[in-house]
Design a protein around this motif. Structure first.
Motif, PDB file in Angstrom:
ATOM      1  N   ASP A   1       0.835  -1.205   0.000  1.00 14.39           N
ATOM      2  CA  ASP A   1       0.000   0.000   0.000  1.00 14.39           C
ATOM      3  C   ASP A   1       0.873   1.260   0.000  1.00 14.39           C
ATOM      4  O   ASP A   1       0.579   2.230  -0.720  1.00 14.39           O
ATOM      5  CB  ASP A   1      -0.930   0.021   1.218  1.00 14.39           C
TER       6      ASP A   1
ATOM      7  N   ARG B   1       2.442   1.714  -3.453  1.00 16.05           N
ATOM      8  CA  ARG B   1       1.470   2.211  -4.438  1.00 16.05           C
ATOM      9  C   ARG B   1       1.237   3.709  -4.271  1.00 16.05           C
ATOM     10  O   ARG B   1       1.086   4.440  -5.252  1.00 16.05           O
ATOM     11  CB  ARG B   1       0.155   1.443  -4.313  1.00 16.05           C
TER      12      ARG B   1
ATOM     13  N   ASP C   1       3.883  -0.585 -11.393  1.00 16.52           N
ATOM     14  CA  ASP C   1       2.613  -1.307 -11.437  1.00 16.52           C
ATOM     15  C   ASP C   1       2.635  -2.410 -10.369  1.00 16.52           C
ATOM     16  O   ASP C   1       3.642  -2.637  -9.694  1.00 16.52           O
ATOM     17  CB  ASP C   1       2.335  -1.874 -12.832  1.00 16.52           C
ATOM     18  N   ASP C   2       1.515  -3.096 -10.216  1.00 14.25           N
ATOM     19  CA  ASP C   2       1.413  -4.103  -9.160  1.00 14.25           C
ATOM     20  C   ASP C   2       2.419  -5.239  -9.354  1.00 14.25           C
ATOM     21  O   ASP C   2       2.942  -5.791  -8.373  1.00 14.25           O
ATOM     22  CB  ASP C   2      -0.004  -4.671  -9.095  1.00 14.25           C
TER      23      ASP C   2
ATOM     24  N   ILE D   1       5.756  -4.037  -8.054  1.00 12.35           N
ATOM     25  CA  ILE D   1       5.725  -3.973  -6.597  1.00 12.35           C
ATOM     26  C   ILE D   1       5.830  -5.375  -6.000  1.00 12.35           C
ATOM     27  O   ILE D   1       6.592  -5.616  -5.056  1.00 12.35           O
ATOM     28  CB  ILE D   1       4.449  -3.254  -6.109  1.00 12.35           C
TER      29      ILE D   1
END
Length: 202
Positions: free
Chosen positions: A100, A103, A140-141, A144
């Protein structure tokens, strides 16, 4: 030949590996004795909202706490806060919170405030806050997740879920500020203070 002229080693009120490394590399003898204080409670009760003020308060409180328990010794306290605009970040509690934070920081410039304080017998002799501006890449996810997989538990030991001296360097596009500030111990102001106290020869 040692450059240290203090009667006893410094005490570092921290167990941070990066802070220990910086003092060791600078030839400063020290003992690491962390301060057993509730940082979040101190922050909340202080009423402070500015990241630099909070970092300064916590560094001073850590140094004072340990120095009262070790009379006559010079104790270095340090603290680091991370601010993205008005939002302040703490160390993530686990992988989900680390993701989190990443992001939120991705593609943005955040500010690290690194504070140091030196205390003796509970009195603050010196304090300083340095600032670094850190611009993180857009992530991007998948990126990460790849970083979190590679970094492992280390992400929970640093605010912002990164350690610049490790895999965290891959997250960044631009860094403005000195290396010592980013690692959490503004070393140049500390060494200047120690020279003024005739505790080092260089």
């Amino acid at each position: 030949m040692t450059i240290w002229r203090g009667e006893t080693p410094l005490i570092l009120a921290s167990q941070s590996a990066a802070r220990k490394m910086l003092l060791t590399n600078a030839g400063i003898p020290f003992e690491a004795i962390p301060a057993d204080i509730d940082e979040r409670a101190l922050q909340k009760n202080s009423g402070l909202s500015a990241a630099g003020d909070i970092a300064a308060l916590l560094a001073e409180q850590k140094a004072a706490y340990v120095s009262l328990r070790h009379p006559g010794r010079y104790v270095v306290g340090a603290d680091q806060t991370l601010a993205l605009g008005t939002r302040l970040f703490s160390k993530p509690a686990g992988r989900t919170e680390a993701a989190d934070q990443l992001r939120a920081l991705a593609g943005q410039t955040h500010v690290l405030h690194s504070a140091i304080a030196v205390a003796c017998d509970g009195a603050t002799l010196f304090s300083h806050v340095s600032v670094a501006h850190m611009t993180m890449r857009k992530l991007d996810d998948a990126a990460i997740d790849a970083y979190l997989d590679a970094a492992g538990e280390a992400v929970t030991s640093s605010v912002g879920a990164y350690q610049l001296e490790g895999l965290g360097v891959h997250l960044f596009e631009l860094i403005e500020g000195d290396h010592f500030t980013i690692l959490g111990l503004p070393l140049l102001p500390l060494l200047k203070f120690l020279r003024g106290e005739a505790m080092v020869t260089i």
